[in-house]
Scaffold this active site. Structure first.
Site, PDB file in Angstrom:
ATOM      1  NE  ARG A  49      78.219  45.165  64.992  1.00 42.40           N
ATOM      2  CZ  ARG A  49      78.257  45.851  66.133  1.00 42.40           C
ATOM      3  NH1 ARG A  49      78.951  45.373  67.160  1.00 42.40           N
ATOM      4  NH2 ARG A  49      77.600  46.979  66.247  1.00 42.40           N
ATOM      5  CG  ASP A  51      84.021  37.081  65.174  1.00 40.39           C
ATOM      6  OD1 ASP A  51      83.303  38.040  65.502  1.00 40.39           O
ATOM      7  OD2 ASP A  51      83.752  35.893  65.436  1.00 40.39           O
ATOM      8  NE  ARG A 197      85.315  31.618  65.271  1.00 42.34           N
ATOM      9  CZ  ARG A 197      85.971  31.963  66.374  1.00 42.34           C
ATOM     10  NH1 ARG A 197      87.133  31.382  66.659  1.00 42.34           N
ATOM     11  NH2 ARG A 197      85.475  32.858  67.202  1.00 42.34           N
TER      12      ARG A 197
END
Length: 461
Positions: A49, A51, A197
């Site tokens: 998945r 974001d 990130r």
């Protein structure tokens, strides 16, 4: 009929992959289009998945549909229905056992950074992150190196109840695409939430000289979220690709799926690894002994003893009597060699689909003086009439539940009446559901041990 769909999308206007009521998402948009074309509700499962705001060039998903679907016509009609910020690049019938999520061996992201503020292209503002300080590639590479391999990445992940944060980082490399533009390439077996990130957010201060180059490694070792680690914006982040194994299950004529992995990320499901052979020595503690073995690139757990096998060998005792044993998914041979050394007079059949793994297992057993009792071979090379006193395995869970059940259903019936199987399975990878499945199939299953997020199961007929 299961379909594989290869997708690309601009994530700017999507609220992520997962369908959410009242929000525009990639999954929701795709499923709406599929349902309109096929005249029935269609559910999809993706490799990973993304974001909100994250782009993808090589996302993969699967969908179960009725038989007889014309994949060429389906793709044509989907391209006519889908918005311009989303494309279906290919639709194919998936091979048996394929699961977009669980068949993926690795996932690859790219993160683009411009470290010259005046050079940041306004037309690429949605796909490149601006950084105000000059970055040194050598410092970034040095800071990235200790993060490679299997670690607990809790320090870089958003905590989720009951979810493991242990991941294997296969590649984290850097290059300049132009004097002002850097690209980070990140490959792992899977990623935790915010992991990419946060990793890049910890590395950039080391790359511009504000942090020591070993600071990201110190953060990793703490296993606690560090307040000084910046979780970077999603700008600059793009899902590039995932890879599936050539063999999705061990069968007489297994199907093949497209696979193109970076050499250092090549995984143990490949029947003939194409990566350069790079050997590393591993000391394997096994039942009171230390076994000097060689591992290699293109084989599971290159340069280390994986945690599951370590738990298995630490939490059990070797067989009490000599017999005929099976190591199912032998890798470079730690379990097979441990069995043959600990139980003199036993015969051990070490089975794998990976030819390089079989070569290493044979070489390791020869060096230990047990080569005549360790038979490294493919599943098809095991004599059909041969049965086993015990089966030991750290099974390949990531082939997916369906393929794993097929694998176990093939080999467990070859246990002798008084025999047993000893398996180690990650708790977060389905050990509890696997234990229930054994009961449904008529086997007796007992948990022998639980440690480091793994269960050791004993299965009897």
């Amino acid at each position: 009929m299961r379909l594989r769909l290869d997708l690309a999308y601009d994530g700017t206007a999507f609220a992520g992959w997962a369908a959410q009521p009242g929000r525009r998402t990639v999954q929701g948009t795709l499923e709406d289009a599929l349902s309109r074309v096929l005249g029935a509700q269609v559910a999809t499962t993706c490799a990973g998945r993304t974001d909100a705001g994250v782009h993808a060039r090589g996302q993969v998903c699967h969908a179960d549909v009725g038989s007889g679907v014309d994949v060429v016509e389906l793709q044509r009609r989907l391209l006519g229905l889908l918005p311009r910020d989303m494309r279906v690049r290919r639709v194919t019938q998936a091979p048996d056992g394929f699961n977009a999520r669980f068949s993926a061996l690795w996932r690859r992201y790219a993160y683009h950074i411009c470290d010259e503020p005046s050079a940041l292209d306004p037309l690429r503002r949605g796909e490149v992150l601006g950084w105000p300080r000059r970055l040194d590639i050598a410092l970034l590479e040095a800071a990235s190196r200790p993060l490679l391999g299997e670690h607990d990445f809790a320090a870089f992940c958003r905590a989720r109840d009951g979810a493991s944060t242990v991941r294997t980082l296969l590649e984290l490399s850097w290059r300049r695409e132009s004097p002002e533009l850097l690209a980070a390439r990140i490959v792992a077996d899977a990623f935790c939430h915010t992991m990419v990130r946060s990793l890049i957010g910890a590395l950039l201060p080391a790359g511009d000289g504000r942090r020591r180059q070993d600071w990201p490694a110190d953060v990793l070792a703490s296993r606690v979220r560090h307040p000084a680690v910046t979780v970077l914006p999603r700008t600059g982040w793009c899902w590039r690709k995932s890879a599936t194994p050539r063999r999705l299950s061990w069968r007489d004529e297994p199907p093949k799926a497209e696979r193109s992995a970076p050499s250092m990320a090549e995984h143990y499901f490949a029947d003939d690894p194409s990566s350069p052979l790079e050997r590393l020595c591993v000391e394997v503690p096994a039942w009171g002994r230390s076994l000097p073995l060689q591992s290699a690139s293109g084989v599971f757990a290159h340069g280390r003893l994986d945690r599951g096998t370590a738990v298995l060998l630490r939490s059990t005792r070797p067989p009490e009597m000599a017999g005929t044993f099976l190591d199912l998914g032998c890798g470079y041979g730690p379990i097979a060699c441990a069995l043959a050394v600990a139980v003199p007079g036993s015969d051990v059949w070490a089975v794998d689909v990976n030819r390089r793994a079989l070569q290493l297992t044979g070489e390791n057993s020869q060096r230990l003086g047990i080569g005549e009792r360790v038979h490294a071979c493919t599943p098809e090379e095991v004599p059909a009439e041969l049965n086993f006193d015990e089966i030991w395995s750290n099974p390949p869970i990531r082939v997916g539940k369906q393929a794993l059940h097929a694998l176990l259903s093939r080999w467990l019936p070859r246990l002798r009446t008084s025999g047993r199987a000893v398996l180690v399975v990650g708790k977060n990878l389905g050990s509890d559901s696997l234990q229930r499945w054994f009961g449904e199939e008529g086997y007796r299953c007992e948990r022998l041990a639980s440690a480091k997020g793994f269960r050791v199961l004993e299965v009897r007929r």
